[in-house]
Design a protein around this motif. Structure first.
Motif, PDB file in Angstrom:
ATOM      1  N   LEU A  40       0.833  -1.213   0.000  1.00 61.84           N
ATOM      2  CA  LEU A  40       0.000   0.000   0.000  1.00 61.84           C
ATOM      3  C   LEU A  40       0.863   1.256   0.000  1.00 61.84           C
ATOM      4  O   LEU A  40       0.504   2.242  -0.653  1.00 61.84           O
ATOM      5  CB  LEU A  40      -0.962  -0.014   1.200  1.00 61.84           C
ATOM      6  CG  LEU A  40      -2.048  -1.090   1.135  1.00 61.84           C
ATOM      7  CD1 LEU A  40      -2.812  -1.145   2.456  1.00 61.84           C
ATOM      8  CD2 LEU A  40      -2.997  -0.871  -0.039  1.00 61.84           C
ATOM      9  N   ALA A  41       1.988   1.212   0.697  1.00 57.73           N
ATOM     10  CA  ALA A  41       2.921   2.349   0.686  1.00 57.73           C
ATOM     11  C   ALA A  41       3.501   2.524  -0.717  1.00 57.73           C
ATOM     12  O   ALA A  41       3.609   3.669  -1.212  1.00 57.73           O
ATOM     13  CB  ALA A  41       4.027   2.134   1.701  1.00 57.73           C
ATOM     14  N   ASP A  42       3.832   1.431  -1.373  1.00 57.90           N
ATOM     15  CA  ASP A  42       4.326   1.504  -2.755  1.00 57.90           C
ATOM     16  C   ASP A  42       3.277   2.111  -3.674  1.00 57.90           C
ATOM     17  O   ASP A  42       3.594   2.941  -4.525  1.00 57.90           O
ATOM     18  CB  ASP A  42       4.716   0.119  -3.270  1.00 57.90           C
ATOM     19  CG  ASP A  42       5.966  -0.443  -2.624  1.00 57.90           C
ATOM     20  OD1 ASP A  42       6.690   0.326  -1.951  1.00 57.90           O
ATOM     21  OD2 ASP A  42       6.198  -1.657  -2.799  1.00 57.90           O
ATOM     22  N   GLU A  43       2.036   1.684  -3.476  1.00 59.17           N
ATOM     23  CA  GLU A  43       0.944   2.222  -4.284  1.00 59.17           C
ATOM     24  C   GLU A  43       0.780   3.721  -4.053  1.00 59.17           C
ATOM     25  O   GLU A  43       0.618   4.497  -5.004  1.00 59.17           O
ATOM     26  CB  GLU A  43      -0.358   1.500  -3.946  1.00 59.17           C
ATOM     27  CG  GLU A  43      -1.563   2.025  -4.727  1.00 59.17           C
ATOM     28  CD  GLU A  43      -2.855   1.413  -4.240  1.00 59.17           C
ATOM     29  OE1 GLU A  43      -3.660   1.052  -5.107  1.00 59.17           O
ATOM     30  OE2 GLU A  43      -3.062   1.314  -3.010  1.00 59.17           O
ATOM     31  N   PHE A  44       0.868   4.137  -2.812  1.00 57.03           N
ATOM     32  CA  PHE A  44       0.739   5.561  -2.472  1.00 57.03           C
ATOM     33  C   PHE A  44       1.869   6.368  -3.116  1.00 57.03           C
ATOM     34  O   PHE A  44       1.624   7.426  -3.711  1.00 57.03           O
ATOM     35  CB  PHE A  44       0.742   5.737  -0.951  1.00 57.03           C
ATOM     36  CG  PHE A  44       0.597   7.147  -0.505  1.00 57.03           C
ATOM     37  CD1 PHE A  44      -0.652   7.766  -0.542  1.00 57.03           C
ATOM     38  CD2 PHE A  44       1.691   7.862  -0.057  1.00 57.03           C
ATOM     39  CE1 PHE A  44      -0.790   9.080  -0.138  1.00 57.03           C
ATOM     40  CE2 PHE A  44       1.556   9.170   0.352  1.00 57.03           C
ATOM     41  CZ  PHE A  44       0.314   9.790   0.302  1.00 57.03           C
ATOM     42  N   ARG A  45       3.086   5.845  -3.015  1.00 57.52           N
ATOM     43  CA  ARG A  45       4.216   6.555  -3.624  1.00 57.52           C
ATOM     44  C   ARG A  45       4.092   6.621  -5.137  1.00 57.52           C
ATOM     45  O   ARG A  45       4.432   7.631  -5.765  1.00 57.52           O
ATOM     46  CB  ARG A  45       5.518   5.873  -3.236  1.00 57.52           C
ATOM     47  CG  ARG A  45       5.998   6.199  -1.831  1.00 57.52           C
ATOM     48  CD  ARG A  45       7.410   5.731  -1.585  1.00 57.52           C
ATOM     49  NE  ARG A  45       7.520   4.286  -1.541  1.00 57.52           N
ATOM     50  CZ  ARG A  45       7.331   3.537  -0.465  1.00 57.52           C
ATOM     51  NH1 ARG A  45       6.987   4.108   0.669  1.00 57.52           N
ATOM     52  NH2 ARG A  45       7.471   2.234  -0.511  1.00 57.52           N
ATOM     53  N   ALA A  46       3.584   5.557  -5.747  1.00 58.10           N
ATOM     54  CA  ALA A  46       3.424   5.532  -7.203  1.00 58.10           C
ATOM     55  C   ALA A  46       2.406   6.574  -7.655  1.00 58.10           C
ATOM     56  O   ALA A  46       2.567   7.181  -8.713  1.00 58.10           O
ATOM     57  CB  ALA A  46       2.995   4.134  -7.653  1.00 58.10           C
ATOM     58  N   ARG A  47       1.358   6.768  -6.863  1.00 57.44           N
ATOM     59  CA  ARG A  47       0.360   7.782  -7.225  1.00 57.44           C
ATOM     60  C   ARG A  47       0.898   9.199  -7.080  1.00 57.44           C
ATOM     61  O   ARG A  47       0.479  10.087  -7.799  1.00 57.44           O
ATOM     62  CB  ARG A  47      -0.895   7.625  -6.355  1.00 57.44           C
ATOM     63  CG  ARG A  47      -1.809   6.531  -6.842  1.00 57.44           C
ATOM     64  CD  ARG A  47      -3.099   6.562  -6.101  1.00 57.44           C
ATOM     65  NE  ARG A  47      -2.876   5.866  -4.831  1.00 57.44           N
ATOM     66  CZ  ARG A  47      -3.635   5.963  -3.769  1.00 57.44           C
ATOM     67  NH1 ARG A  47      -4.673   6.740  -3.772  1.00 57.44           N
ATOM     68  NH2 ARG A  47      -3.356   5.292  -2.674  1.00 57.44           N
ATOM     69  N   ASP A  48       1.813   9.392  -6.140  1.00 58.56           N
ATOM     70  CA  ASP A  48       2.384  10.717  -5.931  1.00 58.56           C
ATOM     71  C   ASP A  48       3.449  11.076  -6.952  1.00 58.56           C
ATOM     72  O   ASP A  48       3.836  12.228  -7.073  1.00 58.56           O
ATOM     73  CB  ASP A  48       2.987  10.826  -4.527  1.00 58.56           C
ATOM     74  CG  ASP A  48       1.941  11.056  -3.459  1.00 58.56           C
ATOM     75  OD1 ASP A  48       0.766  11.287  -3.808  1.00 58.56           O
ATOM     76  OD2 ASP A  48       2.297  10.999  -2.268  1.00 58.56           O
ATOM     77  N   SER A  49       3.944  10.086  -7.664  1.00 60.68           N
ATOM     78  CA  SER A  49       5.020  10.343  -8.654  1.00 60.68           C
ATOM     79  C   SER A  49       4.491  10.990  -9.905  1.00 60.68           C
ATOM     80  O   SER A  49       3.430  10.844 -10.355  1.00 60.68           O
ATOM     81  CB  SER A  49       5.701   9.033  -9.035  1.00 60.68           C
ATOM     82  OG  SER A  49       6.279   8.436  -7.895  1.00 60.68           O
TER      83      SER A  49
END
Length: 72
Positions: free
Chosen positions: A63-72
């Motif tokens: 979920l943290a990876d997903e959150f970071r991917a959306r912020d990129s």
């Protein structure tokens, strides 16, 4: 496999482990009622709880990876 698929797979795995934990608790209760040893079933319950904890940690990382991917 996509990140969303990984998340879904881990969420399903968590649900399955939670169900197994409930069944194992019932096994232990039944053994206690019948005066049977509970060391083996209790050890397996501990293992299931550890597996659940690791799976929840895995989900948190995804979920943290997903959150970071959306912020990129």
């Amino acid at each position: 496999m996509s990140l969303q698929e990984d998340i879904g797979r881990v969420e399903q795995h968590i649900r399955e482990i939670e169900q197994r934990i409930e069944r194992q608790r019932a096994v232990i209760a039944q053994a206690e009622e019948n005066g049977l040893p509970t060391d083996g079933p209790s050890n397996f319950l501990w293992f299931l709880k550890e597996t659940l904890s690791l799976s929840r940690d895995h989900l948190a990382r995804l979920l943290a990876d997903e959150f970071r991917a959306r912020d990129s």
